[in-house]
Write a protein that holds these residues in place. Structure first.
Motif: not given
Length: 362
Positions: A11-22, A33-44
């Motif tokens: 999952x971490x690999x999918x996060x850093x590669x912004x893998x939309x299939x996840x 930060x206390x936030x939650x995001x999608x796997x494709x979030x453009x944030x750092x």
């Protein structure tokens, strides 16, 4: 019960590669930060030690995370991907078309990926979906008096017997009786609280539920019993009206709904549901107050049960009924959604009141 997630490393690999299939597989919470995001979030990208993975947005909310303002994970939850929209548009342009894998690949779509998406979101393959849309459209024409033989050939069947067998499979009846079968169009709409399942006849809305509600299958079975119906994926004018008014509600631009409703049930259930519709926007009542309102103080528990049997979420506002002590109890869509809806209405009502007060000063 939460679904089984892939490994943290995957999952971490999918996060850093912004893998939309996840998308739809996991939600990531960022501890720093206390936030939650999608796997494709453009944030750092955060460090692995600073992330926590969840099956759903609901799980992330329960753990104290708030939604990211950049990728908007609640709003995006359940939206149809653009590549699916593209092929669905082609399907609607010609329901008689028999799709081949080669034609699908010519649209730069992997047939296996397409099949998996439809199995996950509609419980059938892409080809099964197309067949149901074609049959549903044909049944609608027969119900309006069209000749069954002509309808069969118009919808691409090479023989009337083939059409009869397909229609019998859809309705559970021979085609000559199929015209008496009620068709309920099933579709999804997206909301800031996740996707909702919409069920409509050509005249009214009969189902509006969050897709992850545990009672959803039971509600569908009850509809089938009440209507003697068949469910067909697709939409109609009632579907579109529902989607538009629900969107306006979440945007704070609608307090009352005009969608026609058809909610079969017992006399007592009808009484309770009708009383629910009298609770003003932004206000709440207790189950005891609801029982008094229908003239039966001893029916508090029965009122709560009827509330839980409501098949039209938000529009028949069972979320506005709370415990006598002010606690949030008994909402099929989840207490976190109930809290969101009540806060949304109270906030909008406060803004409207303050705005009216400022205008009166001038």
């Amino acid at each position: 019960m939460s679904k089984q997630l892939p490994s943290r490393e995957r999952m971490y690999k999918a996060l850093i590669t912004k893998d939309a299939s996840f998308e739809g597989i996991f939600i990531v919470g960022v501890k720093s930060t206390g936030i939650f995001c999608l796997p494709t979030c453009p944030a750092r990208n955060p460090m692995l030690k600073n992330v926590e993975f969840f099956s759903t947005s609901k799980d992330a909310l329960y753990s104290g995370y708030r939604p990211c303002k950049r990728c908007k994970p609640l709003k995006a939850n359940g939206e149809t991907p653009k590549w699916i929209d593209t092929i669905l548009q082609k399907v609607e342009e010609d329901l008689t078309r028999k799709w081949t894998d080669e034609e699908i690949e010519e649209m730069d779509i992997n047939p296996n990926r397409l099949r998996r998406w439809f199995k996950k979101h509609h419980g059938t393959t892409f080809h099964g979906y197309v067949r149901l849309r074609r049959l549903g459209n044909a049944l609608g024409q027969i119900k309006h008096g069209e000749n069954a033989t002509q309808v069969a050939y118009d919808h691409g069947y090479n023989s009337l017997s083939g059409f009869r067998e397909a229609m019998k499979e859809l309705t559970g009846k021979p085609v000559k009786k199929g015209k008496d079968t009620t068709v309920i169009h099933i579709n999804r709409i997206t909301t800031p609280l996740g996707p909702m399942l919409v069920g409509t006849t050509n005249e009214a809305l009969c189902l509006l539920e969050f897709i992850d509600r545990r009672m959803l299958e039971t509600q569908l079975q009850r509809l089938q019993k009440y209507y003697n119906c068949t469910f067909v994926p697709g939409s109609n004018e009632i579907t579109e009206l529902t989607a538009n008014e629900i969107a306006e509600y979440f945007d704070g631009d609608r307090q009352e709904f005009t969608v026609p409703l058809d909610v079969p049930g017992s006399d007592f259930q009808q009484q309770v549901w009708n009383e629910l519709k009298t609770i003003p926007y932004g206000k709440t009542r207790s189950y005891k107050e609801q029982a008094i309102a229908i003239g039966n103080l001893k029916a508090i528990r029965a009122v709560a049960t009827a509330n839980g049997d409501n098949r039209i979420a938000i529009i028949i506002p069972c979320h506005r009924v709370i415990g006598s002590d002010g606690s949030l109890t008994g909402y099929g869509g989840g207490l976190w959604r109930k809290k969101y809806l009540l806060n949304l209405e109270r906030s909008n009502l406060k803004e409207i009141t303050e705005s009216n007060g400022q205008r009166s000063m001038w």
